[in-house]
Design a protein around this motif. Sequence first.
Motif, PDB file in Angstrom:
ATOM      1  N   ASP A 136     -92.906 -77.872 -41.711  1.00 56.19           N
ATOM      2  CA  ASP A 136     -91.830 -78.721 -42.124  1.00 56.19           C
ATOM      3  C   ASP A 136     -92.161 -79.791 -42.887  1.00 56.19           C
ATOM      4  N   LEU A 137     -91.431 -80.248 -43.694  1.00 57.06           N
ATOM      5  CA  LEU A 137     -91.475 -81.432 -44.461  1.00 57.06           C
ATOM      6  C   LEU A 137     -91.215 -82.720 -43.960  1.00 57.06           C
ATOM      7  N   LYS A 138     -91.985 -83.735 -43.925  1.00 58.91           N
ATOM      8  CA  LYS A 138     -91.640 -85.103 -43.130  1.00 58.91           C
ATOM      9  C   LYS A 138     -91.977 -86.236 -44.240  1.00 58.91           C
ATOM     10  N   LEU A 139     -91.230 -87.287 -44.280  1.00 64.06           N
ATOM     11  CA  LEU A 139     -91.247 -88.424 -44.860  1.00 64.06           C
ATOM     12  C   LEU A 139     -91.855 -89.603 -44.016  1.00 64.06           C
ATOM     13  N   MET A 140     -92.992 -89.704 -43.987  1.00 61.71           N
ATOM     14  CA  MET A 140     -93.837 -90.620 -43.368  1.00 61.71           C
ATOM     15  C   MET A 140     -93.622 -92.252 -43.845  1.00 61.71           C
TER      16      MET A 140
ATOM     17  N   ILE B 148     -85.715 -82.526 -43.994  1.00 57.96           N
ATOM     18  CA  ILE B 148     -86.801 -83.525 -44.223  1.00 57.96           C
ATOM     19  C   ILE B 148     -86.828 -84.135 -42.778  1.00 57.96           C
ATOM     20  N   TRP B 149     -87.824 -84.319 -42.208  1.00 53.66           N
ATOM     21  CA  TRP B 149     -87.844 -85.123 -40.863  1.00 53.66           C
ATOM     22  C   TRP B 149     -88.175 -86.426 -41.112  1.00 53.66           C
ATOM     23  N   VAL B 150     -87.649 -87.353 -40.419  1.00 55.71           N
ATOM     24  CA  VAL B 150     -87.907 -88.951 -40.470  1.00 55.71           C
ATOM     25  C   VAL B 150     -87.928 -89.612 -39.189  1.00 55.71           C
ATOM     26  N   GLU B 151     -88.850 -90.413 -38.988  1.00 51.83           N
ATOM     27  CA  GLU B 151     -88.672 -90.975 -37.745  1.00 51.83           C
ATOM     28  C   GLU B 151     -87.592 -92.111 -37.644  1.00 51.83           C
ATOM     29  N   GLN B 152     -86.761 -91.718 -36.633  1.00 54.56           N
ATOM     30  CA  GLN B 152     -85.626 -92.549 -36.272  1.00 54.56           C
ATOM     31  C   GLN B 152     -85.590 -94.039 -36.381  1.00 54.56           C
ATOM     32  N   SER B 153     -86.887 -94.633 -35.635  1.00 54.21           N
ATOM     33  CA  SER B 153     -87.275 -95.834 -35.739  1.00 54.21           C
ATOM     34  C   SER B 153     -87.438 -96.544 -36.998  1.00 54.21           C
ATOM     35  N   LYS B 154     -87.944 -95.657 -38.061  1.00 59.83           N
ATOM     36  CA  LYS B 154     -88.247 -96.139 -39.522  1.00 59.83           C
ATOM     37  C   LYS B 154     -87.179 -96.136 -40.373  1.00 59.83           C
ATOM     38  N   LEU B 155     -85.956 -95.645 -39.901  1.00 57.02           N
ATOM     39  CA  LEU B 155     -84.829 -95.710 -40.958  1.00 57.02           C
ATOM     40  C   LEU B 155     -84.378 -96.967 -41.348  1.00 57.02           C
ATOM     41  N   ILE B 156     -84.877 -97.928 -40.411  1.00 55.55           N
ATOM     42  CA  ILE B 156     -84.479 -99.342 -40.824  1.00 55.55           C
ATOM     43  C   ILE B 156     -84.954 -99.947 -42.073  1.00 55.55           C
ATOM     44  N   PHE B 157     -86.102 -99.188 -42.348  1.00 52.83           N
ATOM     45  CA  PHE B 157     -87.097 -99.728 -43.453  1.00 52.83           C
ATOM     46  C   PHE B 157     -86.506 -98.962 -44.852  1.00 52.83           C
ATOM     47  N   LEU B 158     -85.688 -98.085 -44.917  1.00 56.67           N
ATOM     48  CA  LEU B 158     -85.487 -97.183 -45.672  1.00 56.67           C
ATOM     49  C   LEU B 158     -84.043 -97.589 -46.255  1.00 56.67           C
TER      50      LEU B 158
END
Length: 106
Positions: free
Chosen positions: A24-28, A64-74
């Motif tokens: 999988d692809l992840k946006l870290m 693409i996978w993203v940590e839900q808790s990091k969405l506030i920074f994007l």
Amino acid sequence: MINITFTSKAADHIKKKLAGRDLDLKLMYDIDGCSLSAIPTLRLMGKQERGSDEISVDTNEMPIWVEQSKLIFLDDQLEIDFSEKSHTFQLVSPNEILNGRMSLLD
């Protein structure tokens, strides 16, 4: 909700890396300690590496996978492009360049 779009150049480069592999692809978006500064990075990961906080975001090309808790920074609107000149990916929003030389970790 976040909307991520891949340019055709970026999608082609990522698809070549994913070809024949069950990854999988992840946006870290790793935050170093208490700092709000972080560097977004793309990473190929196995399904067993997925964290419980990660969500799949549909895009125009591939999930693409993203940590839900990091969405506030994007930003809500993001584009992932590929620079032939620097051989790196770029993460941009309508407001700023989040990472002009983003790596794809394998």
